[in-house]
Write a protein that holds these residues in place. Structure first.
Motif, mmCIF file in Angstrom:
data_model
loop_
_atom_site.group_PDB
_atom_site.id
_atom_site.type_symbol
_atom_site.label_atom_id
_atom_site.label_comp_id
_atom_site.label_asym_id
_atom_site.label_seq_id
_atom_site.Cartn_x
_atom_site.Cartn_y
_atom_site.Cartn_z
ATOM 1 N N SER A 5 2.730 -17.743 5.007
ATOM 2 C CA SER A 5 3.836 -16.875 5.367
ATOM 3 C C SER A 5 4.254 -16.096 4.127
ATOM 4 C CB SER A 5 4.999 -17.734 5.872
ATOM 5 O OG SER A 5 6.073 -16.921 6.236
ATOM 6 N N LEU A 6 4.397 -14.770 4.289
ATOM 7 C CA LEU A 6 4.758 -13.906 3.173
ATOM 8 C C LEU A 6 5.920 -13.007 3.583
ATOM 9 C CD1 LEU A 6 1.078 -12.985 2.409
ATOM 10 C CD2 LEU A 6 2.518 -14.394 0.959
ATOM 11 N N LYS A 7 6.836 -12.778 2.677
ATOM 12 C CA LYS A 7 7.993 -11.908 2.930
ATOM 13 C C LYS A 7 7.682 -10.500 2.425
ATOM 14 C CE LYS A 7 10.588 -15.295 4.386
ATOM 15 N NZ LYS A 7 10.881 -15.445 5.772
ATOM 16 N N TRP A 8 8.129 -9.484 3.143
ATOM 17 C CA TRP A 8 7.845 -8.091 2.788
ATOM 18 C C TRP A 8 8.295 -7.717 1.377
ATOM 19 C CZ3 TRP A 8 4.128 -7.068 5.651
ATOM 20 C CH2 TRP A 8 4.128 -7.257 7.025
ATOM 21 N N PRO A 9 9.470 -8.170 0.907
ATOM 22 C CA PRO A 9 9.895 -7.772 -0.441
ATOM 23 C C PRO A 9 8.937 -8.225 -1.558
ATOM 24 C CG PRO A 9 11.764 -8.629 0.783
ATOM 25 C CD PRO A 9 10.524 -8.905 1.610
ATOM 26 N N MET A 10 8.076 -9.162 -1.255
ATOM 27 C CA MET A 10 7.097 -9.638 -2.235
ATOM 28 C C MET A 10 6.136 -8.510 -2.649
ATOM 29 S SD MET A 10 4.411 -12.634 -1.514
ATOM 30 C CE MET A 10 3.745 -13.567 -2.837
ATOM 31 N N PHE A 11 5.882 -7.582 -1.735
ATOM 32 C CA PHE A 11 4.895 -6.540 -1.984
ATOM 33 C C PHE A 11 5.556 -5.311 -2.603
ATOM 34 C CE2 PHE A 11 3.360 -8.921 1.765
ATOM 35 C CZ PHE A 11 2.285 -9.527 1.152
ATOM 36 N N SER A 12 4.948 -4.811 -3.667
ATOM 37 C CA SER A 12 5.472 -3.619 -4.324
ATOM 38 C C SER A 12 4.972 -2.350 -3.652
ATOM 39 C CB SER A 12 5.075 -3.616 -5.799
ATOM 40 O OG SER A 12 3.674 -3.737 -5.930
ATOM 41 N N GLU A 13 3.857 -2.460 -2.918
ATOM 42 C CA GLU A 13 3.294 -1.282 -2.268
ATOM 43 C C GLU A 13 2.433 -1.698 -1.079
ATOM 44 O OE1 GLU A 13 0.799 2.730 -3.533
ATOM 45 O OE2 GLU A 13 0.667 0.967 -4.812
ATOM 46 N N VAL A 14 2.512 -0.903 -0.027
ATOM 47 C CA VAL A 14 1.625 -1.062 1.127
ATOM 48 C C VAL A 14 0.872 0.258 1.251
ATOM 49 C CG1 VAL A 14 1.435 -1.441 3.608
ATOM 50 C CG2 VAL A 14 3.192 -2.646 2.299
ATOM 51 N N VAL A 15 -0.457 0.190 1.138
ATOM 52 C CA VAL A 15 -1.293 1.380 1.227
ATOM 53 C C VAL A 15 -1.929 1.407 2.605
ATOM 54 C CG1 VAL A 15 -3.336 2.546 0.302
ATOM 55 C CG2 VAL A 15 -1.736 1.400 -1.247
ATOM 56 N N SER A 16 -1.735 2.505 3.296
ATOM 57 C CA SER A 16 -2.285 2.665 4.634
ATOM 58 C C SER A 16 -3.588 3.455 4.555
ATOM 59 C CB SER A 16 -1.265 3.415 5.494
ATOM 60 O OG SER A 16 -1.765 3.590 6.786
ATOM 61 N N THR A 17 -4.661 2.901 5.136
ATOM 62 C CA THR A 17 -5.934 3.608 5.241
ATOM 63 C C THR A 17 -6.258 3.753 6.722
ATOM 64 O OG1 THR A 17 -7.425 1.686 5.280
ATOM 65 C CG2 THR A 17 -6.686 2.451 3.103
ATOM 66 N N GLN A 18 -7.365 4.394 7.035
ATOM 67 C CA GLN A 18 -7.759 4.543 8.435
ATOM 68 C C GLN A 18 -8.052 3.201 9.089
ATOM 69 O OE1 GLN A 18 -11.091 7.198 8.581
ATOM 70 N NE2 GLN A 18 -9.780 9.004 8.662
ATOM 71 N N GLU A 19 -8.468 2.223 8.278
ATOM 72 C CA GLU A 19 -8.919 0.957 8.823
ATOM 73 C C GLU A 19 -7.995 -0.230 8.524
ATOM 74 O OE1 GLU A 19 -13.202 -1.374 9.121
ATOM 75 O OE2 GLU A 19 -12.901 0.067 7.520
ATOM 76 N N PHE A 20 -7.198 -0.132 7.456
ATOM 77 C CA PHE A 20 -6.405 -1.275 6.993
ATOM 78 C C PHE A 20 -5.033 -0.863 6.489
ATOM 79 C CE2 PHE A 20 -10.878 -1.961 5.731
ATOM 80 C CZ PHE A 20 -11.168 -3.065 6.508
ATOM 81 N N TRP A 21 -4.177 -1.868 6.368
ATOM 82 C CA TRP A 21 -2.996 -1.788 5.518
ATOM 83 C C TRP A 21 -3.308 -2.735 4.369
ATOM 84 C CZ3 TRP A 21 -2.052 -2.275 10.881
ATOM 85 C CH2 TRP A 21 -1.447 -1.158 11.473
ATOM 86 N N LEU A 22 -3.257 -2.245 3.148
ATOM 87 C CA LEU A 22 -3.530 -3.039 1.956
ATOM 88 C C LEU A 22 -2.206 -3.367 1.281
ATOM 89 C CD1 LEU A 22 -6.453 -0.868 0.537
ATOM 90 C CD2 LEU A 22 -6.660 -2.972 1.872
ATOM 91 N N PHE A 23 -2.008 -4.626 0.909
ATOM 92 C CA PHE A 23 -0.760 -5.080 0.301
ATOM 93 C C PHE A 23 -0.961 -5.353 -1.178
ATOM 94 C CE2 PHE A 23 -0.604 -6.485 4.765
ATOM 95 C CZ PHE A 23 0.485 -5.744 5.175
ATOM 96 N N PHE A 24 -0.080 -4.775 -1.997
ATOM 97 C CA PHE A 24 -0.176 -4.927 -3.436
ATOM 98 C C PHE A 24 1.061 -5.604 -3.998
ATOM 99 C CE2 PHE A 24 -3.224 -1.721 -2.494
ATOM 100 C CZ PHE A 24 -4.232 -1.894 -3.447
ATOM 101 N N ILE A 25 0.839 -6.490 -4.953
ATOM 102 C CA ILE A 25 1.897 -7.077 -5.764
ATOM 103 C C ILE A 25 1.638 -6.540 -7.159
ATOM 104 C CG2 ILE A 25 2.895 -9.188 -6.694
ATOM 105 C CD1 ILE A 25 1.838 -10.630 -4.163
ATOM 106 N N GLY A 26 2.485 -5.628 -7.597
ATOM 107 C CA GLY A 26 2.192 -4.909 -8.842
ATOM 108 C C GLY A 26 0.942 -4.081 -8.608
ATOM 109 N N ARG A 27 -0.043 -4.237 -9.473
ATOM 110 C CA ARG A 27 -1.301 -3.502 -9.316
ATOM 111 C C ARG A 27 -2.387 -4.337 -8.633
ATOM 112 N NH1 ARG A 27 -1.906 1.083 -13.092
ATOM 113 N NH2 ARG A 27 0.075 1.257 -14.175
ATOM 114 N N THR A 28 -2.042 -5.565 -8.255
ATOM 115 C CA THR A 28 -3.026 -6.485 -7.682
ATOM 116 C C THR A 28 -3.024 -6.431 -6.162
ATOM 117 O OG1 THR A 28 -2.718 -7.961 -9.566
ATOM 118 C CG2 THR A 28 -3.756 -8.900 -7.610
#
Length: 165
Positions: free
Chosen positions: A106-129
């Protein structure tokens, strides 16, 4: 109020693509800087008369992007047994949970610094990782639209929060 639950099974090539996209974004500076440094070193070697070393540096610059892709694919293959199993995703306004027969996270949204949307995925980043992904195909078109709107709203909240100013 968002409340989505879906079950899907990631395909091996899908996991590899998601990891590759995330890691490429995570390491984009290094993926450009390494070949550039090798080319510069190759030119220096040629200028000082070390021809074979210079050619080796140029070869390294040409091969390094392919080697990086192979390394990412190899890493993905090691994780396939854990990731390519029936998975239940539950998303709400607080965060998301994914469950398999072997695990639940289970993960909380505030944990992620960025959500990148692509045609196929949503990618979740914590900092640059790159810390995770959700495949769009696991959701119907209405849910995809809801998630796109939700992540866009989260991004605008994140940009205007005092900790990011």
């Amino acid at each position: 109020m968002m409340n989505i639950t879906t079950t899907y099974q990631p395909a091996p090539d899908e996991v590899a693509r998601a990891l590759q996209l995330g890691i490429r974004r995570q390491l984009r500076v290094m993926l450009v800087a390494l070949p550039v440094m090798l080319v510069v070193a190759g030119v220096v070697c040629l200028l000082i008369g070390r021809i074979s070393l210079g050619i080796g540096m140029f070869a390294g610059a040409a091969v390094s992007p392919f080697a990086a892709n192979m390394a990412v694919r190899r890493m993905a293959v090691r994780q396939l047994a854990y990731l390519c199993v029936p998975t239940t995703l539950t998303l709400n306004a607080d965060g998301y949970e994914f469950r398999t027969e072997q695990s639940a996270t289970s993960l909380k949204w505030p944990m992620f610094s960025e959500v990148v949307s692509t045609q196929e995925f949503w990618l979740f980043f914590i900092g640059r990782t790159c810390a995770g992904f959700l495949p769009r195909r696991a959701f119907n078109p209405a849910e995809q639209a809801e998630l796109d709107s939700f992540f866009a709203a989260q991004a605008s909240i994140s940009r205007s929060s005092p900790r990011n100013s």
